[in-house]
Each structure stands twice: as structure tokens, then as C-alpha cells.
Design a protein around this motif. Structure first.
Motif, PDB file in Angstrom:
ATOM      1  N   THR A   1       0.842  -1.202   0.000  1.00  0.00           N
ATOM      2  CA  THR A   1       0.000   0.000   0.000  1.00  0.00           C
ATOM      3  C   THR A   1       0.871   1.244   0.000  1.00  0.00           C
ATOM      4  OG1 THR A   1      -1.743  -1.201   1.172  1.00  0.00           O
ATOM      5  CG2 THR A   1      -1.834   1.219   1.225  1.00  0.00           C
ATOM      6  N   ALA A   2       1.859   1.297   0.896  1.00  0.00           N
ATOM      7  CA  ALA A   2       2.743   2.464   0.968  1.00  0.00           C
ATOM      8  C   ALA A   2       3.555   2.622  -0.310  1.00  0.00           C
ATOM      9  CB  ALA A   2       3.660   2.354   2.182  1.00  0.00           C
ATOM     10  N   ALA A   3       4.033   1.513  -0.879  1.00  0.00           N
ATOM     11  CA  ALA A   3       4.830   1.594  -2.111  1.00  0.00           C
ATOM     12  C   ALA A   3       4.005   2.135  -3.269  1.00  0.00           C
ATOM     13  CB  ALA A   3       5.387   0.209  -2.465  1.00  0.00           C
ATOM     14  N   CYS A   4       2.774   1.678  -3.380  1.00  0.00           N
ATOM     15  CA  CYS A   4       1.919   2.158  -4.462  1.00  0.00           C
ATOM     16  C   CYS A   4       1.561   3.632  -4.262  1.00  0.00           C
ATOM     17  CB  CYS A   4       0.664   1.294  -4.554  1.00  0.00           C
ATOM     18  SG  CYS A   4      -0.297   1.579  -6.053  1.00  0.00           S
TER      19      CYS A   4
ATOM     20  N   MET B   1       8.128   7.559   2.396  1.00  0.00           N
ATOM     21  CA  MET B   1       6.904   7.337   3.167  1.00  0.00           C
ATOM     22  C   MET B   1       7.162   6.359   4.288  1.00  0.00           C
ATOM     23  SD  MET B   1       3.708   7.146   0.584  1.00  0.00           S
ATOM     24  CE  MET B   1       3.135   8.630  -0.245  1.00  0.00           C
ATOM     25  N   ASP B   2       6.480   6.600   5.389  1.00  0.00           N
ATOM     26  CA  ASP B   2       6.437   5.670   6.508  1.00  0.00           C
ATOM     27  C   ASP B   2       4.993   5.200   6.633  1.00  0.00           C
ATOM     28  OD1 ASP B   2       9.163   6.007   7.279  1.00  0.00           O
ATOM     29  OD2 ASP B   2       8.628   7.872   8.288  1.00  0.00           O
ATOM     30  N   ALA B   3       4.803   3.927   6.898  1.00  0.00           N
ATOM     31  CA  ALA B   3       3.451   3.396   7.034  1.00  0.00           C
ATOM     32  C   ALA B   3       3.349   2.561   8.307  1.00  0.00           C
ATOM     33  CB  ALA B   3       3.086   2.543   5.821  1.00  0.00           C
TER      34      ALA B   3
ATOM     35  N   ARG C   1      -6.387  -0.832   9.818  1.00  0.00           N
ATOM     36  CA  ARG C   1      -6.028   0.536   9.465  1.00  0.00           C
ATOM     37  C   ARG C   1      -4.589   0.600   8.986  1.00  0.00           C
ATOM     38  NH1 ARG C   1      -9.050   0.284  13.686  1.00  0.00           N
ATOM     39  NH2 ARG C   1      -7.318  -0.079  15.111  1.00  0.00           N
ATOM     40  N   ILE C   2      -4.366   1.499   8.017  1.00  0.00           N
ATOM     41  CA  ILE C   2      -3.007   1.821   7.586  1.00  0.00           C
ATOM     42  C   ILE C   2      -2.902   3.339   7.590  1.00  0.00           C
ATOM     43  CG2 ILE C   2      -1.286   1.710   5.737  1.00  0.00           C
ATOM     44  CD1 ILE C   2      -2.748  -0.801   4.687  1.00  0.00           C
ATOM     45  N   HIS C   3      -1.904   3.849   8.293  1.00  0.00           N
ATOM     46  CA  HIS C   3      -1.646   5.288   8.267  1.00  0.00           C
ATOM     47  C   HIS C   3      -0.303   5.506   7.576  1.00  0.00           C
ATOM     48  CE1 HIS C   3      -1.840   9.487   9.285  1.00  0.00           C
ATOM     49  NE2 HIS C   3      -0.570   9.408   9.668  1.00  0.00           N
ATOM     50  N   VAL C   4      -0.314   6.345   6.561  1.00  0.00           N
ATOM     51  CA  VAL C   4       0.880   6.604   5.768  1.00  0.00           C
ATOM     52  C   VAL C   4       1.251   8.073   5.907  1.00  0.00           C
ATOM     53  CG1 VAL C   4       1.866   6.554   3.447  1.00  0.00           C
ATOM     54  CG2 VAL C   4       0.219   4.813   4.125  1.00  0.00           C
TER      55      VAL C   4
ATOM     56  N   LYS D   1      -5.944   7.906  -6.955  1.00  0.00           N
ATOM     57  CA  LYS D   1      -5.355   7.425  -8.208  1.00  0.00           C
ATOM     58  C   LYS D   1      -4.444   6.218  -8.000  1.00  0.00           C
ATOM     59  CE  LYS D   1      -7.319  10.786 -10.380  1.00  0.00           C
ATOM     60  NZ  LYS D   1      -8.554  10.515 -11.080  1.00  0.00           N
ATOM     61  N   CYS D   2      -4.319   5.757  -6.770  1.00  0.00           N
ATOM     62  CA  CYS D   2      -3.433   4.636  -6.438  1.00  0.00           C
ATOM     63  C   CYS D   2      -4.186   3.312  -6.570  1.00  0.00           C
ATOM     64  CB  CYS D   2      -2.915   4.804  -5.006  1.00  0.00           C
ATOM     65  SG  CYS D   2      -2.044   3.355  -4.378  1.00  0.00           S
TER      66      CYS D   2
END
Length: 169
Positions: free
Chosen positions: A74-77, A100-102, A117-120, A144-145
């Protein structure tokens, strides 16, 4: 006599199929063969996840869990999507200017560990004069991801921009 309208919604055309192979490798590790990777990627479990499933230490080899890979993907995209949006606007998005940090938060539901949950946080170093543009792009880039769009109905994904000016304001 009443008129009946029948709607036919065409299914979107499949443009790509991800084909992977997963094999057990012992010690709780799964080897995942992914497209265009020369070596299988090991996935397993560790820490709190292994403890939740009551696996005694020594019965598994600690490796990143499949849920960790989902947070990372998710963070990479999101990073790639934001980087492209910034480049189009002539804001440098190389490794010296953007990362980015996730953090993924997991809960237990019906005895199963679930990623909820994911917080980026996007850390962007840019000129002060580019701040307004970056802040205008940021609230919409996630839409757009591909990964974000694929999982957002199941996992709450939040994003935050940490803008760090490279010059005096």
C-alpha cells in the motif's frame, strides 16, 4: 401495460492477471513466486502475530508477515502515485526528497488477525514556493493509487503530508 427497463452493466475488461505460486518452506515460511521476480519472496510471521496463534518460539522462523507485505504494498503504491503527481508539477520526488512511513494496525476478529487501518506519512523535502502545489495535490493523489482503490473499502487508509522546506520561507 407497464414498461420494464432492463439494464445490462458490462463487466470491465481484465487488463492484467497476477499469477503467483506459493509453496510451504517449513518453519511457517511460505515462498511466494511473483511475476518478474527472479527469486521467491519469503513470507511468514513474527512477534504478536505468532503469539496470537500460540506458536512457541523456535517452531517458526520469524519473517515479515503477509499482512506486513500488504502494508508495504500500500505504501509503495501510494509513494509511486504521489511521486508521479509531483514530477508532473516539477517537484522533485527522488529518494532524497520523498519517502513514506506506514503503520498498519491489526485487531483480532473471530480469532483471526485482521489488518484494520493503515496510516501513511509522506515526508516531502521541497522548496517553500512548492508547498501550495504539494498541498493541493496531496488530498487527491490516493484516489489514483491502484492498491488504495483496491482495498480502501476493507481497510481504513489515512495519509498525512510532512512538508519540509529546503529553503527559508
Amino acid at each position: 401495460m407497464s414498461e420494464v427497463t432492463i439494464r445490462s452493466e458490462a463487466k470491465p475488461k481484465v487488463i492484467y492477471r497476477s499469477e503467483v505460486r506459493v509453496t510451504p518452506a517449513g518453519g511457517g515460511i511460505k515462498l511466494v513466486s511473483l511475476p518478474h521476480e527472479t527469486e521467491p519472496v519469503p513470507m511468514g510471521m513474527h512477534g504478536a502475530i505468532a503469539a496470537h496463534y500460540k506458536l512457541p518460539k523456535g517452531s517458526y522462523t520469524p519473517r515479515a508477515a503477509t499482512l506486513d507485505y500488504l502494508v508495504g504494498a500500500t505504501a509503495a503504491c501510494l509513494l509511486g502515485t504521489l511521486a508521479r503527481a509531483l514530477r508532473v508539477r516539477e517537484i522533485n520526488s527522488d529518494a532524497d526528497h520523498l519517502h513514506m512511513d506506514a503503520v498498519g494496525e491489526h485487531e483480532v476478529e473471530d480469532g483471526v488477525v485482521i489488518l484494520r487501518r493503515i496510516h501513511v506519512t509522506a515526508h516531502l523535502r521541497a522548496k517553500s514556493s512548492q508547498r501550495e502545489t504539494a498541498e493541493r495535490v496531496f488530498p487527491i493523489f490516493a484516489s489514483k493509487c491502484p492498491v488504495h482503490r483496491s482495498i480502501e473499502k476493507a481497510i481504513d487508509i489515512t495519509t498525512e503530508l510532512d512538508f519540509q522546506p529546503t529553503d527559508a520561507a
